[in-house]
Design a protein around this motif. Structure first.
Motif, PDB file in Angstrom:
ATOM      1  N   PRO A 261     -14.753   4.053  -1.187  1.00 55.93           N
ATOM      2  CA  PRO A 261     -15.633   5.120  -1.684  1.00 55.93           C
ATOM      3  C   PRO A 261     -16.257   5.912  -0.552  1.00 55.93           C
ATOM      4  CG  PRO A 261     -16.662   2.964  -1.953  1.00 55.93           C
ATOM      5  CD  PRO A 261     -15.234   2.715  -1.560  1.00 55.93           C
ATOM      6  N   TYR A 262     -16.356   7.207  -0.778  1.00 54.69           N
ATOM      7  CA  TYR A 262     -16.901   8.127   0.219  1.00 54.69           C
ATOM      8  C   TYR A 262     -18.400   8.204   0.057  1.00 54.69           C
ATOM      9  CZ  TYR A 262     -17.078  12.122   3.346  1.00 54.69           C
ATOM     10  OH  TYR A 262     -17.341  12.941   4.410  1.00 54.69           O
ATOM     11  N   ARG A 263     -19.150   7.978   1.156  1.00 53.91           N
ATOM     12  CA  ARG A 263     -20.599   8.127   1.134  1.00 53.91           C
ATOM     13  C   ARG A 263     -21.032   8.949   2.344  1.00 53.91           C
ATOM     14  NH1 ARG A 263     -23.047   2.344  -1.106  1.00 53.91           N
ATOM     15  NH2 ARG A 263     -22.244   2.623  -3.224  1.00 53.91           N
ATOM     16  N   GLY A 264     -21.448  10.160   2.064  1.00 57.94           N
ATOM     17  CA  GLY A 264     -21.851  11.061   3.128  1.00 57.94           C
ATOM     18  C   GLY A 264     -21.726  12.484   2.648  1.00 57.94           C
ATOM     19  N   VAL A 265     -21.649  13.410   3.587  1.00 54.02           N
ATOM     20  CA  VAL A 265     -21.414  14.806   3.246  1.00 54.02           C
ATOM     21  C   VAL A 265     -19.927  15.083   3.406  1.00 54.02           C
ATOM     22  CG1 VAL A 265     -21.917  15.655   5.591  1.00 54.02           C
ATOM     23  CG2 VAL A 265     -22.114  17.200   3.635  1.00 54.02           C
ATOM     24  N   LEU A 266     -19.355  15.731   2.417  1.00 57.45           N
ATOM     25  CA  LEU A 266     -17.948  16.132   2.459  1.00 57.45           C
ATOM     26  C   LEU A 266     -17.905  17.643   2.621  1.00 57.45           C
ATOM     27  CD1 LEU A 266     -15.037  15.175   2.299  1.00 57.45           C
ATOM     28  CD2 LEU A 266     -15.152  15.384  -0.189  1.00 57.45           C
ATOM     29  N   PHE A 267     -17.293  18.067   3.698  1.00 54.73           N
ATOM     30  CA  PHE A 267     -17.235  19.475   4.097  1.00 54.73           C
ATOM     31  C   PHE A 267     -15.808  19.951   3.867  1.00 54.73           C
ATOM     32  CE2 PHE A 267     -17.298  22.024   8.409  1.00 54.73           C
ATOM     33  CZ  PHE A 267     -16.805  23.148   7.781  1.00 54.73           C
ATOM     34  N   ALA A 268     -15.645  20.803   2.855  1.00 56.47           N
ATOM     35  CA  ALA A 268     -14.327  21.331   2.515  1.00 56.47           C
ATOM     36  C   ALA A 268     -14.175  22.733   3.083  1.00 56.47           C
ATOM     37  CB  ALA A 268     -14.136  21.356   1.002  1.00 56.47           C
ATOM     38  N   GLY A 269     -13.181  22.913   3.933  1.00 56.31           N
ATOM     39  CA  GLY A 269     -12.795  24.243   4.363  1.00 56.31           C
ATOM     40  C   GLY A 269     -11.829  24.802   3.335  1.00 56.31           C
ATOM     41  N   LEU A 270     -12.224  25.858   2.652  1.00 56.67           N
ATOM     42  CA  LEU A 270     -11.451  26.405   1.545  1.00 56.67           C
ATOM     43  C   LEU A 270     -10.935  27.799   1.880  1.00 56.67           C
ATOM     44  CD1 LEU A 270     -13.892  25.537  -1.394  1.00 56.67           C
ATOM     45  CD2 LEU A 270     -11.977  24.154  -0.558  1.00 56.67           C
ATOM     46  N   MET A 271      -9.763  28.123   1.342  1.00 56.19           N
ATOM     47  CA  MET A 271      -9.279  29.497   1.348  1.00 56.19           C
ATOM     48  C   MET A 271      -9.358  30.019  -0.079  1.00 56.19           C
ATOM     49  SD  MET A 271      -8.150  31.912   3.322  1.00 56.19           S
ATOM     50  CE  MET A 271      -7.270  31.238   4.742  1.00 56.19           C
ATOM     51  N   ILE A 272     -10.035  31.144  -0.251  1.00 53.61           N
ATOM     52  CA  ILE A 272     -10.141  31.759  -1.568  1.00 53.61           C
ATOM     53  C   ILE A 272      -8.942  32.691  -1.738  1.00 53.61           C
ATOM     54  CG2 ILE A 272     -11.586  33.050  -3.149  1.00 53.61           C
ATOM     55  CD1 ILE A 272     -12.727  30.330  -2.161  1.00 53.61           C
ATOM     56  N   THR A 273      -7.932  32.206  -2.434  1.00 52.51           N
ATOM     57  CA  THR A 273      -6.691  32.951  -2.620  1.00 52.51           C
ATOM     58  C   THR A 273      -6.698  33.668  -3.969  1.00 52.51           C
ATOM     59  OG1 THR A 273      -5.438  31.213  -3.770  1.00 52.51           O
ATOM     60  CG2 THR A 273      -5.563  31.088  -1.352  1.00 52.51           C
ATOM     61  N   ALA A 274      -5.643  34.426  -4.227  1.00 49.62           N
ATOM     62  CA  ALA A 274      -5.522  35.114  -5.510  1.00 49.62           C
ATOM     63  C   ALA A 274      -5.415  34.115  -6.656  1.00 49.62           C
ATOM     64  CB  ALA A 274      -4.295  36.029  -5.491  1.00 49.62           C
ATOM     65  N   GLU A 275      -4.949  32.891  -6.363  1.00 43.75           N
ATOM     66  CA  GLU A 275      -4.818  31.862  -7.394  1.00 43.75           C
ATOM     67  C   GLU A 275      -6.080  31.022  -7.535  1.00 43.75           C
ATOM     68  OE1 GLU A 275      -2.416  31.933  -4.775  1.00 43.75           O
ATOM     69  OE2 GLU A 275      -1.315  33.414  -5.977  1.00 43.75           O
ATOM     70  N   GLY A 276      -7.045  31.215  -6.643  1.00 44.97           N
ATOM     71  CA  GLY A 276      -8.253  30.412  -6.673  1.00 44.97           C
ATOM     72  C   GLY A 276      -8.437  29.659  -5.368  1.00 44.97           C
ATOM     73  N   PRO A 277      -9.424  28.754  -5.304  1.00 44.52           N
ATOM     74  CA  PRO A 277      -9.678  28.034  -4.054  1.00 44.52           C
ATOM     75  C   PRO A 277      -8.583  27.020  -3.746  1.00 44.52           C
ATOM     76  CG  PRO A 277     -11.119  27.225  -5.797  1.00 44.52           C
ATOM     77  CD  PRO A 277     -10.387  28.406  -6.360  1.00 44.52           C
ATOM     78  N   LYS A 278      -8.194  26.972  -2.472  1.00 46.12           N
ATOM     79  CA  LYS A 278      -7.251  25.962  -1.994  1.00 46.12           C
ATOM     80  C   LYS A 278      -7.842  25.299  -0.759  1.00 46.12           C
ATOM     81  CE  LYS A 278      -2.951  28.006  -3.754  1.00 46.12           C
ATOM     82  NZ  LYS A 278      -1.523  28.342  -3.431  1.00 46.12           N
TER      83      LYS A 278
END
Length: 421
Positions: A261-278
């Motif tokens: 299990p993950y315990r902490g801050v999760l930092f997602a680098g996202l690309m906002i594409t025409a299809e949505g976030p990836k």
């Protein structure tokens, strides 16, 4: 509550500044800390972050109730597992979950197995096979070395020649370059999205956008980050909802199901594409310099949130962010991210902080008697809050102009995307 903060950069200064505001804080100790952190904490520079035994001993001697891990390397190295085994609560994931940042291939395979939207990819342990794949796919294309690379090890190749050269560079990196990840080039706008995760509960912690290139106009080499602002206007409530349901929560569930299990801050680098976030990549700690703007906007008790995360009791808590905008401008030593000198004197920080809404976080400084000296590439984070991003930027640069440091430089266009909207 007695807290040990691990780290020495601008991110950790921002965390110390916010932790010190908690009425529940009895003592803050920083290892190793820096001159800015020393305003709020007792610094212990004599113990390296790699010495887990000494850290455990320090926790016992200081009766530490919570360890907050700032940088990623100790997490990937298993410091959280060691501390938890000794009964010491930790804000930060264990070694297996920390592979989300420690191994790009780990993350991509997790995405493949759980249908998490990300760029299509191939993985190669052989340079010739990688070159053949690049020739078939063409450019632009993205190439990544596996492992921790301190913000480097990623090449966005716009031509076939650049891509082929990047393959050779990765396989020349020794142990780190034993495998290469090759991804499709995603079109869109990047966003940094942060969430607190206690294994089961996920709490959004705000969005930001950073600036990786060294110079104005997104020119020059990649850096660890030359500035950031929050919130990110492109990241609408609907995009946040999709990112949570399609990316963050499936990741947390997959790790919990795998008994990590993950315990902490999760930092997602996202690309906002025409299809949505990836998903572009995960980091297992607060971003730097994104942390500085998030802490400036946080309305509430950071210590309470971090302790609840470490204890697995986030359910029922809420993260409240002020509606105002925040911006941070990184002042770096001339020559960064290439060769740069150390030891130049910095003056004027107190005057800079007389600008309304401004706080200057230390990222790479040291004291020589009464003199404050530059001791790194990224040295200061001049951070400002205001009702809107335009005013926040105006305050930040007004403060920058009061700092007397001829050997330093900064970008003058931080938050240009937000202002362009």
């Amino acid at each position: 509550m007695r807290v040990l903060l691990l780290g020495s950069g601008g991110r950790e200064h921002a965390l110390a500044w916010k932790l010190a505001q908690s009425p529940a804080l009895d003592a803050l100790i920083a290892l190793p800390g820096n001159p800015g952190i020393a305003e709020y904490a007792r610094c212990v520079p004599s113990i390296p972050l790699t010495d887990h035994d000494a850290i455990v001993t320090l926790c016992g001697a200081e009766r530490i109730d919570l360890v907050v891990v700032g940088p990623e390397a100790p997490l990937v190295d298993g410091i959280a597992d060691r501390l938890v085994a000794e009964g010491i609560p930790v804000f930060g994931p264990g070694r297996v979950a920390a592979q989300l940042e420690g191994s790009k291939l780990f993350t991509k395979e997790l995405c493949r197995q759980h249908d998490i939207p990300t760029a299509a990819f191939g993985r190669f342990a052989d340079a010739e096979a990688a070159r053949a794949f690049v020739r078939r796919q063409g450019a632009p294309i993205v190439l990544k070395a596996d492992g921790l690379m301190a913000g480097k090890g990623v090449v966005v190749a716009m031509t076939l020649d650049e891509a082929l050269a990047a393959v050779d560079e990765v396989f020349a990196m020794g142990e780190i370059g034993t495998e290469i990840l090759i991804e499709e080039f995603l079109e869109g706008e990047e966003v940094s999205f942060f969430c607190l995760v206690d294994g089961e509960t996920v709490l959004p912690f705000g969005s930001a956008q950073d600036h990786k290139r060294a110079f104005d106009g997104d020119e020059g080499p990649n850096t660890g980050g030359m500035g950031a602002y929050s919130p990110a206007p492109v990241f609408t409530p609907e995009l946040e909802r999709r990112a949570l349901s399609e990316i963050i929560k499936p990741t947390a569930r997959a790790l919990a199901d795998a008994a990590s299990p993950y315990r902490g801050v999760l930092f997602a680098g996202l690309m906002i594409t025409a299809e949505g976030p990836k998903l572009i990549e995960y980091n297992v700690r607060f971003g730097d310099p994104e942390c500085q703007v998030l802490m400036t906007r946080l309305d509430g008790d950071l210590l309470e949130l971090l302790h609840a995360t470490a204890a697995g009791r986030l359910d029922g808590h809420a993260v409240r962010m002020r509606p105002e905008a925040a911006i941070t401008v990184v002042m770096a030593t001339r020559g960064y991210p290439g060769d740069y000198g150390k030891g130049s004197q910095i003056r004027g920080i107190a005057e800079a902080e007389t600008v309304e809404g401004v706080h200057v976080f230390h990222a790479g400084t040291k004291l020589d008697g009464e003199k404050l000296l530059a001791n790194g590439g990224r040295v200061l984070n001049v951070t400002a809050q205001a009702p809107n991003v335009e005013e926040a930027r105006s305050r930040a640069y007004a403060a920058v102009d009061r700092i007397d440091w001829p050997e330093g430089f900064c970008r003058r266009d931080i938050a240009w995307r937000a202002l362009a909207r």
